[in-house]
Scaffold this motif. Structure first.
Motif, PDB file in Angstrom:
ATOM      1  N   UNK A 334       0.836  -1.385  -0.219  1.00  0.00           N
ATOM      2  CA  UNK A 334       0.021  -0.029   0.126  1.00  0.00           C
ATOM      3  C   UNK A 334       1.264   1.802  -0.202  1.00  0.00           C
ATOM      4  N   UNK A 335       0.131   2.675   0.269  1.00  0.00           N
ATOM      5  CA  UNK A 335       0.969   3.542  -0.067  1.00  0.00           C
ATOM      6  C   UNK A 335       0.495   4.642   0.240  1.00  0.00           C
ATOM      7  N   UNK A 336       1.255   5.093   1.174  1.00  0.00           N
ATOM      8  CA  UNK A 336       0.515   6.464   2.592  1.00  0.00           C
ATOM      9  C   UNK A 336       0.948   7.532   2.106  1.00  0.00           C
ATOM     10  N   UNK A 337       0.518   8.255   2.980  1.00  0.00           N
ATOM     11  CA  UNK A 337       1.167   9.871   2.626  1.00  0.00           C
ATOM     12  C   UNK A 337       2.833  10.003   3.902  1.00  0.00           C
ATOM     13  N   UNK A 338       3.094   8.759   4.432  1.00  0.00           N
ATOM     14  CA  UNK A 338       4.418   8.399   3.947  1.00  0.00           C
ATOM     15  C   UNK A 338       5.318   8.376   2.482  1.00  0.00           C
ATOM     16  N   UNK A 339       4.383   7.758   2.165  1.00  0.00           N
ATOM     17  CA  UNK A 339       5.409   7.553   0.880  1.00  0.00           C
ATOM     18  C   UNK A 339       5.013   8.765   0.195  1.00  0.00           C
ATOM     19  N   UNK A 340       4.665   9.250   0.142  1.00  0.00           N
ATOM     20  CA  UNK A 340       3.722  10.681  -0.802  1.00  0.00           C
ATOM     21  C   UNK A 340       4.975  11.916  -0.365  1.00  0.00           C
ATOM     22  N   UNK A 341       5.318  11.887   0.952  1.00  0.00           N
ATOM     23  CA  UNK A 341       6.938  12.960   1.187  1.00  0.00           C
ATOM     24  C   UNK A 341       8.135  11.850   1.279  1.00  0.00           C
ATOM     25  N   UNK A 342       8.406  11.041   0.890  1.00  0.00           N
ATOM     26  CA  UNK A 342       9.366  10.307   0.160  1.00  0.00           C
ATOM     27  C   UNK A 342       9.403  10.663  -0.859  1.00  0.00           C
ATOM     28  N   UNK A 343       8.658  10.346  -2.199  1.00  0.00           N
ATOM     29  CA  UNK A 343       8.662  10.762  -2.946  1.00  0.00           C
ATOM     30  C   UNK A 343       8.671  12.274  -3.825  1.00  0.00           C
ATOM     31  N   UNK A 344       8.204  13.356  -3.011  1.00  0.00           N
ATOM     32  CA  UNK A 344       8.562  14.942  -2.730  1.00  0.00           C
ATOM     33  C   UNK A 344       9.790  15.113  -2.917  1.00  0.00           C
ATOM     34  N   UNK A 345      10.142  14.588  -1.323  1.00  0.00           N
ATOM     35  CA  UNK A 345      11.633  14.785  -1.033  1.00  0.00           C
ATOM     36  C   UNK A 345      12.993  14.064  -1.653  1.00  0.00           C
ATOM     37  N   UNK A 346      12.322  12.210  -2.709  1.00  0.00           N
ATOM     38  CA  UNK A 346      13.666  12.279  -3.412  1.00  0.00           C
ATOM     39  C   UNK A 346      13.705  12.961  -4.336  1.00  0.00           C
ATOM     40  N   UNK A 347      12.229  13.831  -5.163  1.00  0.00           N
ATOM     41  CA  UNK A 347      12.026  14.338  -6.796  1.00  0.00           C
ATOM     42  C   UNK A 347      12.938  16.466  -5.940  1.00  0.00           C
ATOM     43  N   UNK A 348      12.706  16.791  -5.107  1.00  0.00           N
ATOM     44  CA  UNK A 348      13.169  17.575  -4.905  1.00  0.00           C
ATOM     45  C   UNK A 348      15.304  17.279  -4.856  1.00  0.00           C
ATOM     46  N   UNK A 349      15.717  16.598  -4.455  1.00  0.00           N
ATOM     47  CA  UNK A 349      16.600  15.601  -4.642  1.00  0.00           C
ATOM     48  C   UNK A 349      17.653  16.294  -5.795  1.00  0.00           C
ATOM     49  N   UNK A 350      16.724  15.568  -6.624  1.00  0.00           N
ATOM     50  CA  UNK A 350      17.045  15.187  -8.208  1.00  0.00           C
ATOM     51  C   UNK A 350      16.650  16.489  -8.991  1.00  0.00           C
ATOM     52  N   UNK A 351      15.847  17.189  -8.663  1.00  0.00           N
ATOM     53  CA  UNK A 351      15.809  18.644  -9.644  1.00  0.00           C
ATOM     54  C   UNK A 351      17.133  19.157  -9.626  1.00  0.00           C
ATOM     55  N   UNK A 352      17.523  19.623  -7.482  1.00  0.00           N
ATOM     56  CA  UNK A 352      18.873  20.048  -7.300  1.00  0.00           C
ATOM     57  C   UNK A 352      19.709  19.964  -7.429  1.00  0.00           C
ATOM     58  N   UNK A 353      20.034  18.817  -8.009  1.00  0.00           N
ATOM     59  CA  UNK A 353      21.537  17.740  -8.807  1.00  0.00           C
ATOM     60  C   UNK A 353      20.993  18.028  -9.843  1.00  0.00           C
ATOM     61  N   UNK A 354      20.468  18.511 -10.851  1.00  0.00           N
ATOM     62  CA  UNK A 354      19.939  18.279 -11.670  1.00  0.00           C
ATOM     63  C   UNK A 354      20.796  18.488 -13.203  1.00  0.00           C
TER      64      UNK A 354
END
Length: 511
Positions: A334-354
């Motif tokens: 299953x996929x919780x709010x926790x997982x959404x925060x993980x996705x958003x945080x990880x995408x922020x990391x990738x964006x900042x290392x583009x």
């Protein structure tokens, strides 16, 4: 002369004394957040392909051939740029000729990696590329280096990309596709240090050179070859590959890292039942992606200072224990709010290392691991992670805005992590988008933003949050977590003031 603008953020936690400063600088650089960072991954694993994308012909849902169109339409909405297939571990036991020609004549095999189920090969190369066409995304094919041959991969590329009168190109035409598919993204193996062959770094580097030498460019389709890179913090693997593989033969080098709630592969933790301490430890593991990307990039910089070779994080996401009463080999969670925060945080990391991260693929798209979509016969739901990709699509191919942040701390049991993470971009119309994540379960974060030399008249926003960090969407309540308008941001003279609620993701648009 570069024109530099500054956007200064001052953040503090309500009911706390912690304070931080941040700045976003806008300059005339060429840095762009590649849309390919927002890629997806579909492996022959569990119900990812079968019962996910590819359904029984008698299932009463809208479909083209056997491709499920409600899934396709949902993914088109978030503009997925690429789809990686057929694996994963499955890629290195997959022989592409088994998946072409009349379906009734295709050989069956046992999927020894995932659940020991019978694979009937009804979803093969042509079906995958038909799916990509419907999605409007680029295919990313992982070639079989573990149990395959140089000739096998070479012929697969010729089958898909050659418009000649060769026997293999004619075979494609006989199978119903007269024009070349022009597939550019090719993975040369997968996890070659593990399920893809248990190779050493030196041995794999030599194998890559062999396979890449026979991975030919056909007219109109220069290949973007991606080497099988490191597992997590195996920095030696990256060092050896960058040292021994000529840069001009690689478009990218991959990295795989999964967030484990417990950090223990044998007992990873529940997807839906966890304490604040367990949540905190999960976020500590999630934030390790920043360290991994930084250190692997530094090694790549030694051998490729001009950053021609992309770091491709083509497997990432949270990996929990499977849902009770499901096949453990199917990796359904299953996929919780926790997982959404993980996705958003990880995408922020990738964006900042583009500057170095040019491509990434979430594992996986449907019914497997940190899925965007879950299905149950005719029912379909969008997970909290899906909504993050919907919010973040504004960053795709947008100009990167550098962010410097000193965030307040989120403290649990004497340990701390930054409460807030952020990334920002400016799209082709001049709109600025700022994605903010508050990981703190208990405290809001107030942001006062000084804007200098930035012309803007209004701010709007979206937010994803819920009452509990364990909240999920179910087939009974498919819309419990969804995107809402955010009213916590306002223009105060030339300043921007924002209050970010606990455990939330906020996307702001300045125009």
């Amino acid at each position: 002369m570069r024109r530099i603008l500054f956007l200064v953020l001052t953040c503090f936690q309500l009911n706390a004394f912690a304070q931080s400063n941040a700045s976003i600088s806008i300059s005339n650089t060429d840095l762009v957040i590649s849309r390919h960072i927002y890629g997806q991954f579909a492996e022959h694993l569990g119900r990812g392909i079968y019962d996910g994308f590819w359904v029984d012909k008698n299932l009463p849902v809208q479909k083209q051939d056997r491709i499920r169109l409600d899934v396709v339409n949902a993914l088109k909405k978030i503009k997925i740029p690429n789809l990686r297939w057929p694996g994963g571990c499955f890629a290195d036991e997959y022989h592409w000729r088994d998946g072409i020609g009349p379906r009734t004549q295709r050989p069956k095999m046992v999927n020894t990696n995932w659940g020991g189920v019978t694979e009937d090969n009804s979803f093969g190369t042509h079906e995958f590329l038909a799916l990509c066409k419907l999605l409007g995304c680029e295919p990313y094919i992982a070639g079989n280096v573990g149990s395959g041959t140089v000739e096998e991969m070479s012929k697969w590329i010729e089958y898909l990309n050659s418009n000649s009168s060769s026997t293999i190109a004619q075979l494609r035409k006989q199978n119903g596709h007269s024009e070349p598919y022009k597939v550019s993204f090719w993975g040369v193996g997968n996890e070659s240090w593990g399920c893809g062959g248990e190779m050493t770094a030196n041995f794999y580097a030599d194998q890559y050179r062999r396979y890449a030498a026979y991975a030919r460019n056909y007219p109109g389709t220069p290949l973007k070859k991606i080497a099988s890179g490191a597992n997590s913090d195996d920095y030696n693997w990256t060092e050896v590959c960058m040292k021994n593989i000529p840069n001009h033969t690689m478009w990218g080098l991959s990295l795989h890292y999964y967030t484990l709630p417990t950090g223990n592969w044998n007992k990873k933790g529940s997807a839906t039942s966890f304490s604040e301490k367990e949540y905190f430890n999960t976020m500590v593991n999630c934030l390790k992606m920043e360290e991994l990307v930084t250190k692997h990039s530094a090694i790549m910089d030694k051998y490729d200072p001009n950053k021609k070779v992309a770091l491709v994080v083509d497997e990432w996401g949270i990996w929990t224990d499977p849902e009770p009463n499901t096949n453990p080999g199917f990796l359904y969670q299953q996929n919780s709010l926790r997982d959404a925060l993980i996705a958003a945080t990880t995408l922020n990391i990738f964006n900042n290392h583009c500057d170095r991260v040019k491509m990434a693929e979430l594992a996986q798209t449907v019914n497997v691991l940190q899925a965007l979509i879950l299905t149950d016969k005719t029912k379909m739901l969008l997970t909290p992670t899906y909504h993050i990709f919907d919010m973040y699509k504004v960053h795709q191919d947008a100009k990167y805005l550098a962010v410097k942040l000193q965030a307040p701390d989120y403290n649990v049991d004497g340990k701390s992590i930054p409460a807030v993470n952020v990334s920002a971009s400016q799209d082709a119309t001049g709109k600025i988008h700022i994605s903010l994540v508050n990981l703190d379960l208990n405290k809001s974060v107030s942001v006062s933003t000084q804007l200098k030399q930035i012309q803007w008249a209004a701010v709007s926003g979206q937010i994803l949050t819920s009452a509990n960090i364990t909240d999920i969407n179910t087939f009974q309540q498919p819309s419990k977590l969804q995107i809402h308008n955010f009213t916590g941001a306002k223009k105060d003279g030339d300043n921007l003031s924002v209050t970010i609620p606990p455990k939330s993701v906020v996307m702001l648009e300045l125009k």
